[in-house]
Design an enzyme around this catalytic site. Structure first.
Site, short mmCIF file in Angstrom:
data_model
loop_
_atom_site.label_atom_id
_atom_site.label_comp_id
_atom_site.label_asym_id
_atom_site.label_seq_id
_atom_site.Cartn_x
_atom_site.Cartn_y
_atom_site.Cartn_z
N ALA A 371 0.82 -1.22 0.00
CA ALA A 371 0.00 0.00 0.00
C ALA A 371 0.85 1.26 0.00
O ALA A 371 0.30 2.37 -0.06
CB ALA A 371 -0.93 0.01 1.22
N SER A 414 -3.84 -0.66 -6.33
CA SER A 414 -3.80 0.19 -7.51
C SER A 414 -4.95 1.19 -7.46
O SER A 414 -5.56 1.41 -6.41
CB SER A 414 -3.85 -0.66 -8.78
OG SER A 414 -3.59 0.14 -9.92
N LYS A 417 -7.30 5.43 -11.54
CA LYS A 417 -6.56 6.41 -12.32
C LYS A 417 -5.49 5.76 -13.20
O LYS A 417 -4.88 6.42 -14.04
CB LYS A 417 -5.94 7.45 -11.38
CG LYS A 417 -6.98 8.30 -10.67
CD LYS A 417 -6.35 9.22 -9.64
CE LYS A 417 -7.41 10.10 -9.01
NZ LYS A 417 -8.45 9.35 -8.28
#
Length: 622
Positions: A371, A414, A417
């Site tokens: 993360a 992910s 974007k």
């Protein structure tokens, strides 16, 4: 202090009941004798029954109190009294009457043979009258003070509504007087719920607010779908009423509602879809007994990952983060909530290859949730090389070590974007997806990516920004009237990540069905209304124009990615594209060298790697 006050209140209530019962049980016996002797005080005096009873009265009174305690007559909450309490009163009255008969016989005192029957009946009436008088007195007290209470509309005439209405009628903390009820069930229209009329469905909300002078609206529909809740909230927001809601269904499992549980409607309640449900059994079985590494574990997504992993009894949880304050905060929280958890908190950067390898070599994690990333679009437009260093090569460092040390599952966090990116942050995330998709082709590790939209309440998201702007009195800034975004809660995002660990076979991009996108302008206006203000009247909304790299809408899937279902109907799999491994590695080497030298041409190199990257505007930063 509050707890001591509650204990004192409960003690006072119990002692009052005990004193009343002492008086009542003795009056009941004498009254039963008087009835037995045909309502004659003269016969009662001449019979000698009174003198005889006075001999057994002390013992009988104590026995009655013991029986009443055994049948929990001093523990029941009489504002919630029901058929169960009535059953206990019947049993206690019968037992006390029988006990009185036994005591008098043992002590050699002669009393009328019909006395136990009469005594039992009168005891039942006395006990019931005492306790229900408590409810009547409380109800009258509330009615006397109704002029100070807020006229309230209750939405929902089901079990949740009934519990809420009961609490609002009886609680000393209640500030509300329910004047009408709304329910979409036509069969309930015109019926009464605890004396309050169901006046119709949601189409009556606006008229009823004006007709009854409603100031507060309480949603008591915990079983309704998220879409229905959103639609009803949209109607309610056309009024100036304060909106509140019951807790969720699982919080009502105890069968009681407290006034303190009724909360203001939050922005999370505005999501136009039901929450994602995951298979906790599968997730728990997969994580239990394993060593889990969470990079960026102090961030908003990372910290929630740590919380949910900690619940599943891992062998060890390792938090890796560069920001020590966030890492410390989640460390202290987890140590308090899960004292048995084997927790390791390490400070460092995913950019540091040696540090990353040291961690993998020493701790040998079996599951990695990656993360750690820079995610703020405008900031990364001004510092594109930092986005590449941290997002691309931080991911590459961690992914390579996962491959080298035989990690079972590697999950990349992910973003939507990454699809047809118009900004450096999105393009860097797409490169990260490409890296793990290529690595998965030749690795024992199951590399997958989880792609989702904006996360409500996460650091840097639009919700905290709007909230702070509203608290300052405005203006609330929106970049464009037509900009839309997908939204999900932090807990949903993390649940999806953990479910991906279970579903992972290698190379997949997991995508959440996030429902309908939300117009940011609408969201800003709803947040202003939820705060008790009127948009463009109390709080102005200012349109500032799209920021560098920002799109009007986001996509969750590229055209050349397939889409497969999973056992969870709201989670889908997008298949990876077939990349040229050697070409990707070659381009990455060029990109790494350029980012280290803080090249002005970093976007050109990114474009060579990500063919779908089309910058919305060339930034000036490096």
């Amino acid at each position: 202090m509050e707890k001591l006050r509650q204990i004192h209140t409960r003690y006072s209530r119990v002692m009052t009941l005990v004193l009343l019962d002492i008086i009542m049980v003795n009056i009941v016996v004498l009254g039963a004798m008087w009835v037995r002797l045909e309502f004659s005080f003269r016969l009662l005096e001449e019979s000698g029954f009174v003198e005889g009873y006075l001999k057994v009265a002390p013992v009988y009174t104590v026995v009655c109190l013991v029986i009443f305690t055994f049948f929990r007559l001093y523990r029941s909450l009489w504002e919630y009294a029901s058929i169960d309490e009535l059953r206990y009163i019947i049993l206690a009255a019968v037992a006390a009457a029988a006990g009185g008969c036994v005591i008098s016989n043992l002590m050699g005192v002669y009393l009328p043979r019909s006395l136990p029957v009469l005594n039992g009946v009168f005891l039942f009436l006395g006990l019931t009258g005492e306790r229900y008088a408590y409810r009547v007195a409380r109800r009258w007290r509330n009615r006397l003070s109704e002029s100070r209470l807020r006229p309230t509309m209750l939405i929902g005439a089901g079990a949740g509504g009934a519990m809420a209405l009961q609490e609002l009628h009886t609680s000393s903390h209640s500030q509300n007087r329910v004047v009408c009820i709304i329910d979409d069930d036509p069969a309930k229209k015109g019926s009464l719920l605890k004396g309050v009329e169901v006046i119709g469905g949601r189409e009556e909300i606006l008229r009823a607010v004006e007709r009854f002078g409603v100031t507060d609206i309480i949603l008591a529909i915990p079983t309704a779908s998220q879409k229905d809740k959103r639609d009803i909230i949209d109607i309610c927001q056309k009024t100036s009423c304060r909106l509140q809601t019951l807790p969720s269904l699982y919080q009502l499992a105890s069968g009681q509602v407290s006034v303190k549980q009724i909360r203001d409607v939050k922005v999370e309640d505005l999501l136009g879809r039901d929450r994602v449900q995951v298979n906790l059994g599968e997730i728990g079985a997969y994580i239990q007994g394993k060593t889990v590494l969470v990079t960026g574990g102090g961030g908003s997504i990372g910290s929630e990952l740590c919380r949910q992993v900690a619940r599943q009894q891992p062998r060890q949880l390792i938090i890796f983060d560069i920001y020590e304050n966030n890492a410390y905060a989640i460390q202290q929280e987890l140590k308090y909530r899960y004292p048995e958890l084997d927790l390791v908190v390490l400070i460092g950067s995913v950019r540091d290859k040696e540090r990353v390898e040291q961690i993998f070599d020493f701790y040998r994690p079996e599951i990695v949730c990656h993360a750690a990333a820079h995610k703020h679009v405008p900031l990364m437009e001004d510092s594109p090389n930092e986005a590449v260093k941290n997002n691309v090569f931080g991911t590459l460092n961690v992914a390579k070590m996962a491959d080298t040390y035989g990690v079972e599952s590697f999950v990349l966090i992910s973003s939507d974007k990454a699809v047809n990116p118009t900004n450096v942050m999105g393009a860097s995330k797409r490169i990260c997806e490409m890296i793990i998709q290529v690595l998965s082709q030749h690795s024992r590790t199951r590399f997958v990516a989880v792609r989702f939209g904006n996360v409500l309440g996460s650091n840097g998201s639009v919700i905290p920004l709007f909230r702070s702007q509203i608290e300052r009195g405005g203006p609330v800034t929106v970049t464009h009237r037509d900009i839309v975004r997908y939204f999900m809660t932090i807990s949903e995002a993390v649940s999806l990540v953990l479910q991906a660990c279970v579903y992972a076979k290698g190379g997949e991009v997991f995508v959440l069905d996030m429902g309908e996108p939300v117009r940011i302008d609408d969201l800003a206006r709803k947040m202003i209304r939820l705060s008790g203000f009127e948009p463009d009247v109390d709080i102005p909304i200012v349109y500032t124009g799209l920021r560098p790299g920002e799109k009007l809408y986001e996509e969750l899937l590229m055209q050349d990615e397939g889409l497969d279902k999973t056992p969870n109907e709201l989670i889908f799999i997008g298949h990876f594209n077939d990349f040229d491994r050697e070409r990707l590695i070659e381009r990455l080497e060029e990109l790494e060298e350029a980012s280290r030298s803080n090249s002005d041409h970093i976007r050109d190199l990114i474009r060579q790697l990500v063919k779908t990257y089309h910058p919305a505007g060339e930034g000036a930063g490096v």
